[in-house]
Write a protein that holds these residues in place. Structure first.
Motif, PDB file in Angstrom:
ATOM      1  N   GLY B  50       0.813  -1.207   0.000  1.00 17.39           N
ATOM      2  CA  GLY B  50       0.000   0.000   0.000  1.00 17.39           C
ATOM      3  C   GLY B  50       0.853   1.266   0.000  1.00 17.39           C
ATOM      4  O   GLY B  50       1.941   1.287   0.579  1.00 17.39           O
ATOM      5  N   HIS B  51       0.347   2.338  -0.611  1.00 14.34           N
ATOM      6  CA  HIS B  51       1.093   3.594  -0.691  1.00 14.34           C
ATOM      7  C   HIS B  51       1.095   4.333   0.644  1.00 14.34           C
ATOM      8  O   HIS B  51       1.690   5.390   0.758  1.00 14.34           O
ATOM      9  N   TYR B 260      -2.925  11.093   1.820  1.00 10.46           N
ATOM     10  CA  TYR B 260      -3.154  10.481   0.504  1.00 10.46           C
ATOM     11  C   TYR B 260      -3.430  11.552  -0.554  1.00 10.46           C
ATOM     12  O   TYR B 260      -4.285  12.406  -0.374  1.00 10.46           O
ATOM     13  N   HIS B 261      -2.699  11.462  -1.666  1.00 11.30           N
ATOM     14  CA  HIS B 261      -3.012  12.308  -2.817  1.00 11.30           C
ATOM     15  C   HIS B 261      -3.425  11.404  -3.975  1.00 11.30           C
ATOM     16  O   HIS B 261      -4.592  11.250  -4.250  1.00 11.30           O
ATOM     17  N   HIS B 262      -2.459  10.766  -4.611  1.00 10.92           N
ATOM     18  CA  HIS B 262      -2.815   9.759  -5.605  1.00 10.92           C
ATOM     19  C   HIS B 262      -2.036   8.482  -5.311  1.00 10.92           C
ATOM     20  O   HIS B 262      -1.017   8.523  -4.620  1.00 10.92           O
ATOM     21  N   THR B 263      -2.515   7.362  -5.818  1.00 12.93           N
ATOM     22  CA  THR B 263      -1.828   6.091  -5.627  1.00 12.93           C
ATOM     23  C   THR B 263      -0.479   6.146  -6.337  1.00 12.93           C
ATOM     24  O   THR B 263      -0.414   6.467  -7.530  1.00 12.93           O
ATOM     25  N   ALA B 264       0.577   5.862  -5.600  1.00 11.22           N
ATOM     26  CA  ALA B 264       1.917   5.918  -6.182  1.00 11.22           C
ATOM     27  C   ALA B 264       2.174   4.693  -7.060  1.00 11.22           C
ATOM     28  O   ALA B 264       1.588   3.636  -6.835  1.00 11.22           O
ATOM     29  N   PRO B 265       3.044   4.834  -8.067  1.00  6.86           N
ATOM     30  CA  PRO B 265       3.424   3.667  -8.882  1.00  6.86           C
ATOM     31  C   PRO B 265       4.432   2.831  -8.081  1.00  6.86           C
ATOM     32  O   PRO B 265       5.646   2.918  -8.281  1.00  6.86           O
ATOM     33  N   VAL B 266       3.895   2.017  -7.192  1.00  5.56           N
ATOM     34  CA  VAL B 266       4.679   1.373  -6.126  1.00  5.56           C
ATOM     35  C   VAL B 266       5.885   0.583  -6.663  1.00  5.56           C
ATOM     36  O   VAL B 266       7.006   0.725  -6.161  1.00  5.56           O
TER      37      VAL B 266
END
Lengths: 386, 386
Positions: B50-51, B260-266
């Motif tokens: 999870g980010h 939280y802002h946007h889902t990171a490219p994990v």
């Protein structure tokens, strides 16, 4: 003059020495990202190739075709945006909105608010209709709002990740055509997992992500635009106010011209291509049915534990369930302990639902009966302990 | 009402059945992407987390610190943008430019023109100074232009990927401070491979990419902003006109708030973390010296074949060499045959230099003597055959 001679001293303040990468193995049953299919992450373990390499151009065509199938659309302008889901979300508005356009947003959760924020940055005249988080809009309510606001674009969230509600879309496309309006839909938590028929429903623009129903890491995000939406874009008086997401440029790369725009995230394309291939291998309807069945197993199990769901079953998403937190239970203590003791991630409530619900996701590769068993057993244990 | 009953028929038009992923093994010696270090692509072959997972938050801190080291800056606001290099490029302008700001761009290649295009989309009053492609600006020329245009931002390309020229930056930061102007620098083809001292040079904003000097796939792109640049952003009268790239929001995720802002490219974060770790393991100066030495081997080898370079040695980038195409030789026929017969990608000329040069990149993991031998041998063979 040698470069070496003129060099300043190196600043070693940030020369840290991190240890080898050691990522905990989590079962990701929150609002996303979800776990990837192992074949998808393995697909990334390859050397990149050039973004104009003939072999890469073939992959692009395949990815476009498979996205059309999963979304059930024939839109030629269907492609992955080189970023995570929010970038694809912004791409829809950036390309379609001209300053002053009336954009009507249905707000019944967190992502409706985000659409309002984004549309405003593109200088839309933003209007909104609201419902309590977890409810959905009826066709009659939408008609009344269309009559009042006469928007150029109606934006709705098909699957609200913050609430677990599914917005029915049958008839909305016809309504939009009647009012000469484009229909824009968020399918971030539904693509690949929940029935979607973009063309049948008359949807003009949609976006999604890779890390939920598609079982892929985040970083390559489905985007589509109908011919009607492209016609609006082509009549713009101003350039698209976002270079990276400008479809009027990107279509020359994704289309026949193959003109360089920006370097593609090549290994993410390997991943989403494999992810889409696996959806096709399973069959779209089989994937939808699997998600529904696994979700029903979760709902039954929750009921047996005395836990209720926030959304009525008729509109409840199979991908994301909002579970009511019982009175007197510290919601965040439960999620923290689920992660720390069981390596299971479930989500806390957002916004209006903060502290009131947990969010349990069963998406893509993770929509399996054994994961339902695991999360229910862990929740029972944690709730008995706190 | 069951969902199944109301489903339209599935459209199978795009239900293609692609074969298993089969990517050709290329030696990428063009303008980028370059080959990745095998340890970097292997780092992506892991499940996402999870980010907001505590383990992920640690990775974020490490990536930020290592970027500061490689760029030689102490800017707290140093982070990877969730997209490829052009997204980080746009992030600098989107955050710093307010409508009406005078932005002065030095155009001596393709990417200067891109800066002009992007700045215009953020409604800057864009001015430019130009030089023939392959030349660089002197401090006197820059001073004269500052005097004439009085810009709020001066944007220069440190390493022009289209020309192979290195813009000297010593003294430019002082000039900008004298005129109360921010200095914005493109380091896409220099970060990690060519000496850069952002703080020493007085640079306020810079961006780069992952797929060149850092030997990582494209998709996670270094971005930095000085305190002066942040102050300008904080005084904005209008929201940043780009939600996905809005640093005033992103700093709450990358900073202490972890909002939280946007889902990171994990998985891209796994990759760039490993890539940066490998630069630190080698040592920044050792990496710079290796790039210089390998490039000189290439230049000597080209000279032995009778091939000249477009850029004088003093300003020639070690990462990207523009090789003059001899009279009567079909430049594109050579690059096509290099790829088809030898699996080696080199680049064609862009814009003003189309058909006049080839572009040979020796970046990051690919900056090795044996790759110089391979490309020279292949070029000699191909030129003898066509």
């Amino acid at each position: 003059m040698s470069l070496t001679v003129s060099r300043p001293n190196i600043n070693n303040k940030f020369r840290i020495t991190p240890k080898a990468l050691d990522i905990p193995v989590r079962l990701l049953l929150g609002p996303g990202p979800s776990n990837s299919n192992p074949d998808v992450v393995a697909a990334m373990n390859r050397q990149p190739i050039g973004h104009l390499d003939p072999a890469y151009l073939d992959l692009m065509d395949e990815v476009q075709a498979m996205m059309r199938y999963v979304w059930q659309t024939e839109n030629p302008m269907t492609l992955p945006i080189s970023g995570t889901g929010s970038a694809a979300m912004e791409a829809t508005l950036a390309n379609a909105v001209e300053p002053g356009d009336v954009v009507l947003v249905g707000i019944n959760g967190y992502f409706g608010n985000r659409l309002v924020d984004m549309a405003g940055r593109y200088r839309a005249d933003v209007r909104s209709i609201s419902k309590p988080w977890g409810e959905v809009f009826s066709l009659e309510e939408l008609r009344a709002a269309m009559e009042e606001h006469r928007p150029a674009i109606l934006a709705l969230v098909h699957a609200e990740t913050s609430t677990g509600a599914r917005q029915p879309l049958e008839g909305v496309g016809d309504l939009c055509k009647e009012y000469d309006c484009l229909l824009l839909i968020d399918t971030v938590t539904s693509m690949g997992a929940v029935p979607i028929f973009l063309d049948e429903w008359g949807v003009d623009m949609a976006y999604s992500c890779s890390q939920k129903g598609l079982s892929c890491p985040p970083g390559s995000s489905p985007f589509t635009m109908s011919e009607r939406a492209l016609q609006k874009m082509d009549k713009r008086q101003t350039k698209v106010a976002n270079w990276y997401l400008d479809i009027s440029l990107l279509r020359n790369y994704w289309g026949k011209g193959r003109t360089y725009h920006h370097t593609a995230p090549v290994n993410m394309t390997y991943a989403i291509r494999e992810a889409l291939r696996l959806v096709i291998e399973e069959g779209l309807e089989n994937s939808w049915d699997r998600h529904q069945k696994t979700a029903e197993q979760l709902w039954d199990g929750l009921a047996e534990m005395g836990l209720g769901c926030h959304v009525p079953k008729e509109y409840r998403l199979p991908t994301l369930t909002t579970v009511k937190v019982p009175d007197g239970v510290d919601a965040k203590a439960v999620t923290s302990k689920m992660l720390a003791d069981h390596n299971i991630e479930i989500g806390n409530g957002l916004g209006e639902l903060g502290g009131k619900v947990w969010r349990i996701g069963l998406m893509g590769y993770n929509s399996q009966p054994e994961n339902v068993d695991r999360v229910l057993a862990a929740m029972a244990k944690v709730m008995a302990e706190i």
